[in-house]
Design a protein around this motif. Sequence first.
Motif, mmCIF file in Angstrom:
data_model
loop_
_atom_site.group_PDB
_atom_site.id
_atom_site.type_symbol
_atom_site.label_atom_id
_atom_site.label_comp_id
_atom_site.label_asym_id
_atom_site.label_seq_id
_atom_site.Cartn_x
_atom_site.Cartn_y
_atom_site.Cartn_z
ATOM 1 N N ALA A 297 -14.758 7.639 -1.707
ATOM 2 C CA ALA A 297 -14.208 8.260 -3.056
ATOM 3 C C ALA A 297 -13.988 9.788 -2.969
ATOM 4 N N ALA A 298 -12.914 10.123 -3.469
ATOM 5 C CA ALA A 298 -12.477 11.468 -3.415
ATOM 6 C C ALA A 298 -12.453 12.314 -2.267
ATOM 7 N N LYS A 299 -12.317 11.785 -1.109
ATOM 8 C CA LYS A 299 -12.472 12.310 0.285
ATOM 9 C C LYS A 299 -11.164 12.778 0.621
ATOM 10 N N TYR A 300 -9.874 12.237 -0.066
ATOM 11 C CA TYR A 300 -8.691 12.789 0.697
ATOM 12 C C TYR A 300 -7.554 13.618 -0.136
ATOM 13 N N ASP A 301 -7.073 14.549 0.457
ATOM 14 C CA ASP A 301 -6.147 15.389 -0.364
ATOM 15 C C ASP A 301 -4.860 14.651 -0.609
ATOM 16 N N LYS A 302 -4.331 13.975 0.174
ATOM 17 C CA LYS A 302 -3.228 13.137 -0.111
ATOM 18 C C LYS A 302 -3.432 11.720 0.163
ATOM 19 N N VAL A 303 -2.721 10.694 -0.390
ATOM 20 C CA VAL A 303 -2.950 9.319 -0.162
ATOM 21 C C VAL A 303 -1.513 8.719 -0.285
ATOM 22 N N LEU A 304 -1.095 7.931 0.724
ATOM 23 C CA LEU A 304 0.155 7.086 0.544
ATOM 24 C C LEU A 304 -0.256 5.687 0.430
ATOM 25 N N VAL A 305 0.537 4.955 -0.503
ATOM 26 C CA VAL A 305 0.280 3.495 -0.856
ATOM 27 C C VAL A 305 1.582 3.140 -0.835
ATOM 28 N N ASP A 306 2.005 2.594 0.751
ATOM 29 C CA ASP A 306 3.430 1.874 0.958
ATOM 30 C C ASP A 306 2.822 0.380 0.687
ATOM 31 N N ALA A 307 3.001 -0.136 -0.415
ATOM 32 C CA ALA A 307 2.307 -1.267 -1.012
ATOM 33 C C ALA A 307 3.074 -2.597 -0.376
ATOM 34 N N PRO A 308 2.537 -3.480 -0.160
ATOM 35 C CA PRO A 308 2.980 -4.891 0.081
ATOM 36 C C PRO A 308 3.867 -5.484 -0.992
ATOM 37 N N CYS A 309 5.264 -5.749 -0.800
ATOM 38 C CA CYS A 309 5.963 -5.928 -1.854
ATOM 39 C C CYS A 309 6.872 -7.240 -1.473
ATOM 40 N N SER A 310 7.765 -7.526 -2.346
ATOM 41 C CA SER A 310 8.636 -8.687 -2.064
ATOM 42 C C SER A 310 9.912 -7.903 -1.697
ATOM 43 N N ASN A 311 9.913 -7.310 -0.200
ATOM 44 C CA ASN A 311 10.858 -7.097 0.500
ATOM 45 C C ASN A 311 12.526 -7.403 0.296
ATOM 46 N N ASP A 312 13.108 -7.227 -0.469
ATOM 47 C CA ASP A 312 14.494 -7.653 -0.953
ATOM 48 C C ASP A 312 15.360 -7.723 0.102
ATOM 49 N N ARG A 313 15.479 -6.957 1.176
ATOM 50 C CA ARG A 313 16.335 -7.184 2.522
ATOM 51 C C ARG A 313 15.743 -8.473 3.167
ATOM 52 N N SER A 314 14.702 -8.508 3.597
ATOM 53 C CA SER A 314 14.101 -9.644 4.419
ATOM 54 C C SER A 314 13.980 -10.920 3.679
ATOM 55 N N TRP A 315 13.654 -10.865 2.246
ATOM 56 C CA TRP A 315 13.388 -11.886 1.622
ATOM 57 C C TRP A 315 14.646 -12.758 1.234
ATOM 58 N N LEU A 316 15.828 -12.010 1.143
ATOM 59 C CA LEU A 316 17.109 -12.511 0.777
ATOM 60 C C LEU A 316 17.469 -13.312 1.851
ATOM 61 N N HIS A 317 16.988 -13.280 3.049
ATOM 62 C CA HIS A 317 17.449 -13.756 4.164
ATOM 63 C C HIS A 317 16.331 -14.701 4.816
ATOM 64 N N SER A 318 15.562 -15.122 3.871
ATOM 65 C CA SER A 318 14.280 -15.850 4.481
ATOM 66 C C SER A 318 14.372 -17.271 5.148
ATOM 67 N N GLY A 319 15.671 -17.743 5.105
ATOM 68 C CA GLY A 319 15.928 -19.015 6.178
ATOM 69 C C GLY A 319 16.075 -20.295 5.214
ATOM 70 N N SER A 320 14.871 -21.069 5.155
ATOM 71 C CA SER A 320 14.987 -22.204 4.431
ATOM 72 C C SER A 320 14.718 -22.025 2.947
ATOM 73 N N SER A 321 15.113 -22.967 2.208
ATOM 74 C CA SER A 321 14.815 -22.977 0.620
ATOM 75 C C SER A 321 13.375 -23.048 0.419
ATOM 76 N N GLN A 322 12.770 -23.908 1.360
ATOM 77 C CA GLN A 322 11.304 -24.190 1.115
ATOM 78 C C GLN A 322 10.548 -22.778 1.197
ATOM 79 N N ARG A 323 10.837 -21.935 2.213
ATOM 80 C CA ARG A 323 10.191 -20.754 2.510
ATOM 81 C C ARG A 323 10.547 -20.002 1.193
ATOM 82 N N GLY A 324 11.842 -19.833 0.934
ATOM 83 C CA GLY A 324 12.352 -18.905 -0.157
ATOM 84 C C GLY A 324 11.580 -19.227 -1.432
ATOM 85 N N ASP A 325 11.183 -20.523 -1.735
ATOM 86 C CA ASP A 325 10.497 -21.033 -2.905
ATOM 87 C C ASP A 325 8.899 -20.383 -2.861
#
Length: 455
Positions: A297-325
């Motif tokens: 707690a309260a240890k850092y001056d700066k914090v970056l949260v590049d959060a896990p997300c639904s990556n639009d570029r890669s998800w649009l090319h997910s491959g199978s419909s099953q994986r997309g669902d």
Amino acid sequence: MFYSACRTVRLKPGITPTSCSCHTGRHVVLRLDEQGEAPSDQVNKRHKKEKVPCQPVLDHFDQQYGQELPDLWASTRSVLLNPHSWQYGVMLNRFTSATDVIQILQSKGFSRFLPQTDASALLCDAHSLASKSKCPAVNGLVLSPRSISKCLPDNFHPPSLGTSHAVSQDLESDTLPSLPCHSLQCYIHPYTMRFPTPAHRPGQLKQYYLLNAASLLPVLALQVRDGEKVLDLCSAPGGKALAIMQCATPALLCCNEPDPHRQEWLTKTLESFLPHSLNSRVIVSAQDGRCFGMSEAAKYDKVLVDAPCSNDRSWLHSGSSQRGDHRLKERVRLPVLQAQLLRSALSAVRPGGVVVYSTCTLSSSENYAVVETVLNDFPEAEPDDLWEEIAIPLSKYFAFGPAHPSRGQASHKPSLQSQNRTVSSYHHRLGILVVPQPGKTWGPMFLSRIRRRPQ
């Protein structure tokens, strides 16, 4: 070997990741043979393997983004569906000598998009360039015309070295008045000029890192200074951690990644670009990011949260419909995780420090909504306005989406012209969104900076 807070990650010599996220140049990887040439069969395979969009994901995007980005979605959709139109940046490594790489980049029409700290130190000598062959060596790596693929109009001619300098100077004087100068160097091209991936060479640091240039914006917003303590809460694969180290020399950079495979990848990336002298400053930890703020707690001056997300570029090319669902089902749960990570980051930053939250999705529920939800839980935190600081100065290179409608205010698309810099409101301050557009195919990238008020 970079220190790990939980375990030491040992890698076999010569192992190099062959794939990475959309913001680290996954689709431009070319392995060079001993003469520096990309094997012809490899180049052919790359062109034969056309990406096919995943229909369930595309249908979902059409419905969601057609409502959230009604005026932009058609053009954004065409960019996301055409990987051959995507642009890539080349971030130089300040811990190596890259003069030869700069010469090659400029001769190919690349130019910097950020003000430079010392222009005289970075400009190439025209006489030196003229004395070199068309395919100069880079620490033993020959960059031949065949190893750099292009998608350029037939009438395009790369500018001369002198022209590149003139353009660079003009951009710095006219369009970047509010961006601070620093040592981070990234070169971009106005068209789809693809640069080869640097080969792994034992005992040598890599000279540059390929990435989507929009991924540098959260690092710029972080404004890291020498001597600060910095936390990269979701650090793998390591591109933003490298960018932080290009901007400044923090007293401590903690790169957190709980997944063992991704932590191994992160550690290898750091070892490939940072000298051993930084081992005591750069550490790798494997904590659950949702709990990090409680343990430190309260240890850092700066914090970056590049959060896990639904990556639009890669998800649009997910491959199978099953994986997309399956991914679409995951998407519904992501905002809860993202809010937990952002809350943890605000707990980990000291009073007076700042947190930057970022994703690589256009989704409002993962961007503005997450920020607003967490701000409601943290009365001691307030968002900063990044519109004038980043969006206006870099509008020549990136297309920014309309301000998010919030608290009953109507959505509108503010002008990016310098004379309209007075435009600022709460819904701008929640964050800014880079939207891929023809000719400016960077992104998607959302970023928001939140400041914890001093006690």
